[in-house]
Motif scaffolding. Structure first.
Motif, short mmCIF file in Angstrom:
data_model
loop_
_atom_site.label_atom_id
_atom_site.label_comp_id
_atom_site.label_asym_id
_atom_site.label_seq_id
_atom_site.Cartn_x
_atom_site.Cartn_y
_atom_site.Cartn_z
N VAL A 1 0.84 -1.20 0.00
CA VAL A 1 0.00 0.00 0.00
C VAL A 1 0.87 1.25 0.00
O VAL A 1 0.65 2.18 -0.78
N GLN A 2 1.88 1.27 0.86
CA GLN A 2 2.78 2.44 0.92
C GLN A 2 3.51 2.63 -0.40
O GLN A 2 3.70 3.76 -0.87
N PHE A 3 3.93 1.52 -1.02
CA PHE A 3 4.60 1.56 -2.31
C PHE A 3 3.69 2.18 -3.37
O PHE A 3 4.10 3.05 -4.14
N ILE A 4 2.44 1.74 -3.41
CA ILE A 4 1.49 2.25 -4.41
C ILE A 4 1.21 3.73 -4.17
O ILE A 4 1.27 4.54 -5.11
N ILE A 5 0.93 4.11 -2.93
CA ILE A 5 0.61 5.51 -2.63
C ILE A 5 1.73 6.44 -3.07
O ILE A 5 1.49 7.48 -3.67
N LYS A 6 2.96 6.04 -2.80
CA LYS A 6 4.12 6.87 -3.14
C LYS A 6 4.26 7.07 -4.66
O LYS A 6 4.76 8.09 -5.11
N ARG A 7 3.80 6.10 -5.44
CA ARG A 7 3.98 6.14 -6.90
C ARG A 7 2.68 6.40 -7.67
O ARG A 7 2.63 6.26 -8.87
N ARG B 1 -1.65 -5.17 -13.24
CA ARG B 1 -2.59 -4.10 -13.59
C ARG B 1 -2.32 -2.85 -12.75
O ARG B 1 -2.52 -1.73 -13.21
N ILE B 2 -1.88 -3.05 -11.51
CA ILE B 2 -1.55 -1.91 -10.66
C ILE B 2 -0.29 -1.20 -11.16
O ILE B 2 -0.29 0.01 -11.34
N VAL B 3 0.80 -1.96 -11.39
CA VAL B 3 2.05 -1.31 -11.81
C VAL B 3 1.87 -0.57 -13.13
O VAL B 3 2.55 0.42 -13.38
N ARG B 4 0.95 -1.02 -13.94
CA ARG B 4 0.68 -0.38 -15.23
C ARG B 4 0.24 1.07 -15.07
O ARG B 4 0.46 1.89 -15.95
N LYS B 5 -0.32 1.41 -13.90
CA LYS B 5 -0.85 2.76 -13.68
C LYS B 5 0.02 3.61 -12.75
O LYS B 5 -0.37 4.72 -12.40
N LEU B 6 1.17 3.10 -12.35
CA LEU B 6 2.02 3.85 -11.43
C LEU B 6 2.92 4.82 -12.18
O LEU B 6 3.18 4.67 -13.37
N ASP B 7 3.40 5.80 -11.45
CA ASP B 7 4.33 6.78 -12.01
C ASP B 7 5.71 6.18 -12.17
O ASP B 7 6.06 5.20 -11.50
N GLY B 8 6.51 6.76 -13.05
CA GLY B 8 7.87 6.30 -13.27
C GLY B 8 7.92 5.16 -14.27
O GLY B 8 7.05 5.01 -15.12
N PHE C 1 -5.79 4.92 -6.97
CA PHE C 1 -6.08 3.75 -6.15
C PHE C 1 -6.60 4.13 -4.77
O PHE C 1 -6.10 5.05 -4.13
N ARG C 2 -7.61 3.38 -4.34
CA ARG C 2 -8.14 3.47 -2.99
C ARG C 2 -7.92 2.09 -2.36
O ARG C 2 -7.72 1.12 -3.08
N PHE C 3 -8.01 2.01 -1.04
CA PHE C 3 -7.62 0.81 -0.34
C PHE C 3 -8.63 0.44 0.75
O PHE C 3 -9.28 1.31 1.32
N ALA C 4 -8.71 -0.85 1.03
CA ALA C 4 -9.50 -1.36 2.16
C ALA C 4 -8.95 -2.73 2.53
O ALA C 4 -8.52 -3.48 1.66
N PRO C 5 -8.97 -3.05 3.81
CA PRO C 5 -8.57 -4.40 4.21
C PRO C 5 -9.60 -5.44 3.76
O PRO C 5 -10.81 -5.17 3.75
N LEU C 6 -9.13 -6.61 3.40
CA LEU C 6 -10.03 -7.71 3.05
C LEU C 6 -10.95 -8.03 4.22
O LEU C 6 -12.09 -8.44 4.03
N GLN C 7 -10.46 -7.82 5.45
CA GLN C 7 -11.21 -8.16 6.65
C GLN C 7 -12.29 -7.13 7.00
O GLN C 7 -13.13 -7.38 7.85
N SER C 8 -12.26 -5.97 6.37
CA SER C 8 -13.19 -4.89 6.70
C SER C 8 -14.58 -5.17 6.12
O SER C 8 -14.75 -6.01 5.23
N PRO C 9 -15.60 -4.45 6.61
CA PRO C 9 -16.94 -4.60 6.02
C PRO C 9 -16.95 -4.35 4.51
O PRO C 9 -17.60 -5.08 3.75
N VAL C 10 -16.20 -3.35 4.06
CA VAL C 10 -16.12 -3.06 2.62
C VAL C 10 -15.48 -4.24 1.89
O VAL C 10 -16.01 -4.71 0.88
N GLY C 11 -14.36 -4.72 2.39
CA GLY C 11 -13.67 -5.84 1.76
C GLY C 11 -14.52 -7.09 1.72
O GLY C 11 -14.61 -7.77 0.69
#
Length: 140
Positions: A24-30, A80-87, A36-46
């Motif tokens: 998550v920290q890696f994605i946010i930084k890039r 699919r995630i790395v495809r949308k990151l900066d750099g 991208f938005r995030f949620a734990p698998l264990q959360s009600p949303v997940g």
């Protein structure tokens, strides 16, 4: 013509896994555009997203990417995630030429050993105030 904004993608992670929290920290930084938005698998949303996607709600051995209502897991989600990151990270999307069975076999080995290799948190990640709006915490 103005560039059309694409909808946010949702990344569901094991909130107790240090590797996942590092991801998550890696994605946010890039992800300067905040795609991208995030949620734990264990959360009600997940849990809701997993149920609606027909996935096992107690299997946290993969992270899930939700794009345009479609769920991606394992190496497909990662690429699919790395495809949308900066750099230069989008160049890794070229790894899709490797058969998914082989990519996912490597993914499964890391996922199976992630707690032993990277440790485990007692609770889900608490986002900093600067990125709190990128985390989905409650049902909407």
């Amino acid at each position: 013509m103005a560039k059309r904004e694409e909808p946010n993608s949702l990344v569901l992670i094991d909130g107790e896994c240090n590797l996942c929290n590092g991801l998550v920290q890696f994605i946010i930084k890039r992800d300067k555009a905040g795609r991208f938005r995030f949620a734990p698998l264990q959360s009600p949303v997940g849990q809701r997203v997993l149920r609606e996607g027909g996935m096992n709600v107690s299997d946290f051995d993969t992270f899930v990417l939700v794009e345009s209502g479609r769920l991606y897991t394992r190496s497909a989600a990662a690429l699919r995630i790395v495809r949308k990151l900066d750099g230069g990270w989008p160049l890794l999307y070229g790894l899709t030429v490797i058969p998914s069975a082989l990519r996912d076999a490597v993914y499964r080995i890391v996922a199976k050993n992630r707690y032993r290799l990277f440790g485990r948190k007692d609770a889900c990640l608490l986002p900093t105030p600067e990125v709190r709006n990128r985390f989905l915490e409650e049902e909407r």
